[in-house]
Write a protein that holds these residues in place. Structure first.
Motif, PDB file in Angstrom:
ATOM      1  N   ALA A  35     -66.990  -2.579  19.924  1.00 59.87           N
ATOM      2  CA  ALA A  35     -66.220  -3.730  20.413  1.00 59.87           C
ATOM      3  C   ALA A  35     -64.862  -3.285  20.941  1.00 59.87           C
ATOM      4  N   ARG A  36     -64.205  -2.408  20.204  1.00 57.75           N
ATOM      5  CA  ARG A  36     -62.892  -1.924  20.638  1.00 57.75           C
ATOM      6  C   ARG A  36     -63.018  -1.151  21.947  1.00 57.75           C
ATOM      7  N   LEU A  55     -62.134  -8.954  21.957  1.00 53.63           N
ATOM      8  CA  LEU A  55     -61.408  -8.716  20.705  1.00 53.63           C
ATOM      9  C   LEU A  55     -61.444  -9.950  19.803  1.00 53.63           C
ATOM     10  N   LEU A  56     -61.301 -11.132  20.381  1.00 51.96           N
ATOM     11  CA  LEU A  56     -61.373 -12.364  19.579  1.00 51.96           C
ATOM     12  C   LEU A  56     -62.730 -12.509  18.902  1.00 51.96           C
ATOM     13  N   ARG A  57     -63.793 -12.218  19.643  1.00 55.83           N
ATOM     14  CA  ARG A  57     -65.137 -12.297  19.041  1.00 55.83           C
ATOM     15  C   ARG A  57     -65.276 -11.279  17.917  1.00 55.83           C
ATOM     16  N   ALA A  58     -64.766 -10.083  18.123  1.00 57.45           N
ATOM     17  CA  ALA A  58     -64.845  -9.056  17.070  1.00 57.45           C
ATOM     18  C   ALA A  58     -64.024  -9.471  15.852  1.00 57.45           C
ATOM     19  N   MET A  64     -60.111  -8.935   8.886  1.00 52.53           N
ATOM     20  CA  MET A  64     -59.145  -8.109   8.161  1.00 52.53           C
ATOM     21  C   MET A  64     -58.953  -6.735   8.797  1.00 52.53           C
ATOM     22  N   SER A  65     -59.472  -6.546   9.988  1.00 51.11           N
ATOM     23  CA  SER A  65     -59.323  -5.265  10.673  1.00 51.11           C
ATOM     24  C   SER A  65     -57.943  -5.171  11.334  1.00 51.11           C
ATOM     25  N   PHE A  66     -57.088  -4.322  10.773  1.00 58.32           N
ATOM     26  CA  PHE A  66     -55.766  -4.148  11.387  1.00 58.32           C
ATOM     27  C   PHE A  66     -55.904  -3.524  12.762  1.00 58.32           C
ATOM     28  N   GLU A  67     -56.963  -2.741  12.977  1.00 59.64           N
ATOM     29  CA  GLU A  67     -57.156  -2.122  14.289  1.00 59.64           C
ATOM     30  C   GLU A  67     -57.380  -3.177  15.362  1.00 59.64           C
ATOM     31  N   LEU A  68     -58.192  -4.186  15.048  1.00 61.19           N
ATOM     32  CA  LEU A  68     -58.418  -5.261  16.016  1.00 61.19           C
ATOM     33  C   LEU A  68     -57.145  -6.057  16.260  1.00 61.19           C
ATOM     34  N   GLN A  69     -56.384  -6.332  15.193  1.00 62.99           N
ATOM     35  CA  GLN A  69     -55.114  -7.047  15.340  1.00 62.99           C
ATOM     36  C   GLN A  69     -54.178  -6.246  16.249  1.00 62.99           C
ATOM     37  N   ALA A  73     -52.668  -7.089  19.953  1.00 68.03           N
ATOM     38  CA  ALA A  73     -51.232  -7.038  20.260  1.00 68.03           C
ATOM     39  C   ALA A  73     -50.992  -6.202  21.518  1.00 68.03           C
ATOM     40  N   ALA A  74     -51.671  -5.075  21.626  1.00 63.96           N
ATOM     41  CA  ALA A  74     -51.501  -4.203  22.792  1.00 63.96           C
ATOM     42  C   ALA A  74     -51.953  -4.892  24.077  1.00 63.96           C
ATOM     43  N   MET A  75     -53.101  -5.570  24.017  1.00 65.34           N
ATOM     44  CA  MET A  75     -53.602  -6.255  25.207  1.00 65.34           C
ATOM     45  C   MET A  75     -52.654  -7.372  25.635  1.00 65.34           C
TER      46      MET A  75
END
Length: 164
Positions: A35-36, A55-58, A64-69, A73-75
């Motif tokens: 997904a990332r 990213l929203l779907r993931a 609780m995935s800080f990587e997705l959060q 933020a980056a996007m």
């Protein structure tokens, strides 16, 4: 020395990944990575809306995935959505307080919002200890940008104080 399953368990716990019913942790991690990667591929094609959607779907499956959060933020930062970028960066930092890329996104988002003192604090934190190690491990090419932005904020702050 840790065995491979202990290492996977440690990485999964750190990433905040939870396997769905009937899904192995390896599958959960692989789906998160896919997904990332898909989100970043869409962003590279200039499709930020599609990237954010992925990213929203993931995040619906891995909240609780800080990587997705952090990715979100980056996007949003790259799209100029500074308030939303700051929110997602703060959410990521609540889960991993020394995550360099999240501090980067927070600092630059706050700078874009004109929050010089908070932006400066985030960027200064990014230049020390575990946060700097995290940034150097994940995105070392961002370090000069952090230093440049921090110097810019400090110059603007001095100018503002002189004219007041």
């Amino acid at each position: 020395m840790q065995n491979p399953s202990q290492d996977l368990a440690r990485r999964v716990a750190a990433a905040g990944v939870v396997a769905a019913p009937g899904q192995s942790m390896t599958e959960a991690m692989a789906l998160l990575a896919a997904a990332r990667n898909a989100a970043y591929a869409e962003a590279a094609r200039g499709q930020l809306g599609r990237s954010v959607s992925l990213l929203l779907r993931a995040m619906n499956t891995q909240p609780m995935s800080f990587e997705l959060q952090s990715d979100m933020a980056a996007m949003l930062l790259s799209a100029g959505e500074y308030a939303h970028a700051a929110r997602y960066a703060r959410d990521a930092l609540a889960l991993q307080p020394h995550h360099g890329p999240s501090l980067y996104a927070l600092g630059f988002a706050l700078s874009g919002l004109g929050e010089a003192a908070e932006a400066s604090a985030a960027l200064r934190k990014l230049l020390r200890g575990k946060a700097k190690q995290s940034l150097m491990a994940e995105a070392p090419d961002l370090l000069p940008l952090v230093k440049t932005e921090l110097a810019r904020i400090q110059r603007l702050t001095r100018q503002t104080q002189k004219s007041a």
